[in-house]
Design an enzyme around this catalytic site. Structure first.
Site, PDB file in Angstrom:
ATOM      1  CB  SER A   1      -6.798   1.309  13.209  1.00 49.19           C
ATOM      2  OG  SER A   1      -7.616   2.385  13.632  1.00 49.19           O
TER       3      SER A   1
ATOM      4  N   GLY B   1       0.827  -1.215   0.000  1.00 51.18           N
ATOM      5  CA  GLY B   1       0.000   0.000   0.000  1.00 51.18           C
ATOM      6  C   GLY B   1       0.852   1.252   0.000  1.00 51.18           C
ATOM      7  CB  ALA B   2       4.297   1.738  -0.912  1.00 43.95           C
ATOM      8  CB  SER B   3       0.182   3.929  -4.535  1.00 42.01           C
ATOM      9  OG  SER B   3      -1.064   3.928  -3.869  1.00 42.01           O
ATOM     10  NE  ARG B   4      -4.577   6.396  -1.317  1.00 40.93           N
ATOM     11  CZ  ARG B   4      -5.392   5.604  -2.009  1.00 40.93           C
ATOM     12  NH1 ARG B   4      -5.302   5.550  -3.310  1.00 40.93           N
ATOM     13  NH2 ARG B   4      -6.307   4.890  -1.375  1.00 40.93           N
TER      14      ARG B   4
ATOM     15  CE1 TYR C   1      -9.462   0.549   8.389  1.00 42.39           C
ATOM     16  CE2 TYR C   1      -9.932   1.442  10.583  1.00 42.39           C
ATOM     17  CZ  TYR C   1      -9.101   1.335   9.477  1.00 42.39           C
ATOM     18  OH  TYR C   1      -7.898   2.007   9.463  1.00 42.39           O
TER      19      TYR C   1
ATOM     20  CE  LYS D   1      -6.587  -1.283   9.652  1.00 41.79           C
ATOM     21  NZ  LYS D   1      -5.302  -1.449   8.940  1.00 41.79           N
TER      22      LYS D   1
ATOM     23  CG  ASN E   1       0.560   1.211   4.865  1.00 40.65           C
ATOM     24  OD1 ASN E   1       0.250   1.925   5.816  1.00 40.65           O
ATOM     25  ND2 ASN E   1       0.255   1.533   3.612  1.00 40.65           N
TER      26      ASN E   1
ATOM     27  CB  SER F   1      -0.282   0.068  -4.302  1.00 39.03           C
ATOM     28  OG  SER F   1      -0.666   0.581  -5.534  1.00 39.03           O
TER      29      SER F   1
HETATM   30  P1  NAI Z   1      -4.753   5.314   1.896  1.00 37.90           P
HETATM   31  O1  NAI Z   1      -6.152   4.942   1.492  1.00 37.90           O
HETATM   32  O2  NAI Z   1      -4.284   6.705   1.662  1.00 37.90           O
HETATM   33  O3  NAI Z   1      -3.701   4.315   1.212  1.00 37.90           O
HETATM   34  C1  NAI Z   1      -3.922   2.946   1.240  1.00 37.90           C
HETATM   35  C2  NAI Z   1      -2.908   2.256   0.357  1.00 37.90           C
HETATM   36  O4  NAI Z   1      -3.193   0.846   0.353  1.00 37.90           O
HETATM   37  C3  NAI Z   1      -2.954   2.681  -1.102  1.00 37.90           C
HETATM   38  O5  NAI Z   1      -1.646   2.655  -1.634  1.00 37.90           O
HETATM   39  C4  NAI Z   1      -3.805   1.596  -1.753  1.00 37.90           C
HETATM   40  O6  NAI Z   1      -3.549   1.441  -3.148  1.00 37.90           O
HETATM   41  C5  NAI Z   1      -3.317   0.391  -0.980  1.00 37.90           C
HETATM   42  N1  NAI Z   1      -4.206  -0.755  -1.014  1.00 37.90           N
HETATM   43  C6  NAI Z   1      -5.503  -0.826  -0.663  1.00 37.90           C
HETATM   44  N2  NAI Z   1      -5.976  -2.071  -0.847  1.00 37.90           N
HETATM   45  C7  NAI Z   1      -4.939  -2.810  -1.325  1.00 37.90           C
HETATM   46  C8  NAI Z   1      -4.786  -4.154  -1.709  1.00 37.90           C
HETATM   47  N3  NAI Z   1      -5.809  -5.023  -1.684  1.00 37.90           N
HETATM   48  N4  NAI Z   1      -3.568  -4.573  -2.152  1.00 37.90           N
HETATM   49  C9  NAI Z   1      -2.524  -3.736  -2.213  1.00 37.90           C
HETATM   50  N5  NAI Z   1      -2.607  -2.428  -1.863  1.00 37.90           N
HETATM   51  C10 NAI Z   1      -3.813  -1.985  -1.439  1.00 37.90           C
HETATM   52  O7  NAI Z   1      -4.654   4.902   3.411  1.00 37.90           O
HETATM   53  P2  NAI Z   1      -3.733   5.432   4.622  1.00 37.90           P
HETATM   54  O8  NAI Z   1      -4.499   6.423   5.400  1.00 37.90           O
HETATM   55  O9  NAI Z   1      -2.362   5.762   4.139  1.00 37.90           O
HETATM   56  O10 NAI Z   1      -3.695   4.108   5.520  1.00 37.90           O
HETATM   57  C11 NAI Z   1      -2.647   3.172   5.486  1.00 37.90           C
HETATM   58  C12 NAI Z   1      -2.912   2.144   6.571  1.00 37.90           C
HETATM   59  O11 NAI Z   1      -3.014   2.792   7.830  1.00 37.90           O
HETATM   60  C13 NAI Z   1      -4.216   1.357   6.378  1.00 37.90           C
HETATM   61  O12 NAI Z   1      -4.022   0.029   6.778  1.00 37.90           O
HETATM   62  C14 NAI Z   1      -5.164   2.059   7.331  1.00 37.90           C
HETATM   63  O13 NAI Z   1      -6.194   1.223   7.756  1.00 37.90           O
HETATM   64  C15 NAI Z   1      -4.221   2.420   8.457  1.00 37.90           C
HETATM   65  N6  NAI Z   1      -4.696   3.500   9.308  1.00 37.90           N
HETATM   66  C16 NAI Z   1      -4.884   4.758   8.792  1.00 37.90           C
HETATM   67  C17 NAI Z   1      -5.324   5.771   9.625  1.00 37.90           C
HETATM   68  C18 NAI Z   1      -5.553   7.172   9.147  1.00 37.90           C
HETATM   69  O14 NAI Z   1      -6.020   7.986   9.958  1.00 37.90           O
HETATM   70  N7  NAI Z   1      -5.240   7.513   7.910  1.00 37.90           N
HETATM   71  C19 NAI Z   1      -5.613   5.511  11.041  1.00 37.90           C
HETATM   72  C20 NAI Z   1      -5.370   4.174  11.469  1.00 37.90           C
HETATM   73  C21 NAI Z   1      -4.923   3.215  10.614  1.00 37.90           C
END
Ligand code: NAI
Length: 246
Positions: free
Chosen positions: A141, A12-15, A154, A158, A89, A36
């Site tokens: 989370s 999940g490293a695209s953003r 979710y 988690k 991630n 990703s």
């Molecule tokens: P985001 O939505 O900005 O990025 C998620 C990344 O995961 C993207 O690169 C997406 O392409 C990738 N992804 C999603 N499904 C995938 C799959 N099936 N296979 C491969 N890649 C996949 O999310 P964010 O905010 O950067 O979150 C990252 C992690 O942190 C997640 O696990 C999220 O649940 C967790 N998290 C985020 C919080 C927040 O406040 N943003 C709070 C607590 C946990």
């Protein structure tokens, strides 16, 4: 260079948080495989790191598909010859009140967040065992600790990651592999950008430090857990939440 000569996979490293962790690891001297679901967007992030002189590669992989995960491991071993660090991630949310939640949304979130994390762990543990060393860092989370209205799928996924982290930490500790989790609170990314202004404001009032977290705040803790400094830490959940859950 705290991760000199180390090889890391970041899912999940695209953003967002994943991209920040990949950058932090590169800056610490690691070779990083970024993955990703979207090949183009993750390639853009990896290419930007390479232009800055870091050692990064990218791959399309859907972590909810075991064949994709195995191909990701094989490609990483082909490119970099070893795997020292895995950061699980990648994650999604599909929020709804429980009684209105569609089964497909329940299944998609559990399959990606929990089962996908398990696939990635199982796939890299074998090469890590052969090396007799490894670091696995799972992004859970605070919602996995507290539960949350509208996020039963979710939160369950988690919370499941926390049980998985502790179980596998116990199973692999004798092989020199540590497994820990990071529980972020509210971090400013695309995932949280979906919230209304009113909901964001309500959330801010729950954070003792008075600001939302950044992806870099999470990346710093991931770097610590991946580094030699954290060699005696396993099976732990470290919150990065500005004090939101105490
Ligand atoms: P985001 O939505 O900005 O990025 C998620 C990344 O995961 C993207 O690169 C997406 O392409 C990738 N992804 C999603 N499904 C995938 C799959 N099936 N296979 C491969 N890649 C996949 O999310 P964010 O905010 O950067 O979150 C990252 C992690 O942190 C997640 O696990 C999220 O649940 C967790 N998290 C985020 C919080 C927040 O406040 N943003 C709070 C607590 C946990």
């Amino acid at each position: 260079m705290r991760l000199k000569d180390k090889v890391a996979i970041v899912t999940g490293a695209s953003r967002g948080i994943g991209a920040a962790i990949a950058r932090k690891f590169c800056e610490a001297g690691a070779s990083v495989m970024l993955c990703s679901r979207s090949a183009a967007s993750v390639a853009g992030v990896a290419e930007a790191l390479v232009r800055e002189g870091w050692n990064a590669k990218s791959a399309q992989a859907d972590i909810s598909d075991e064949a994709d995960v195995e191909a990701l491991r094989d490609l990483t071993l082909e490119e970099f010859s070893r795997i020292d660090i895995l950061v699980n991630n990648a994650g999604i949310n599909r929020d709804a009140l429980f009684l209105r939640m569609k089964s497909e949304d329940w299944n998609a979130v559990l399959q990606t967040n929990l089962t996908g994390t398990a696939y990635c762990m199982r796939t890299v543990i074998r090469p890590m065992m052969r090396q007799r060393s490894g670091r696995i860092i799972n992004i859970t989370s605070v919602v996995g600790l507290t539960g949350n209205v509208g996020q039963a799928n979710y939160a369950a996924s988690k919370a499941g990651i926390i049980g998985l982290t502790k179980s596998i930490a116990k199973e692999v500790s004798s092989r020199g592999i540590t497994v820990n989790a990071i529980a972020p609170g509210f971090i400013t990314t695309d995932m949280t950008a979906k919230l209304s202004e009113a909901d964001s404001q309500r959330m801010l009032e729950l954070i003792p430090l008075g600001v939302f977290g950044t992806p870099e705040d999470v990346a710093e803790v991931a770097l610590f857990l991946a580094s030699d400094a954290a060699g005696y830490i396993t099976g732990q959940v470290i919150q990065v939440d500005g004090g939101m859950v105490m």
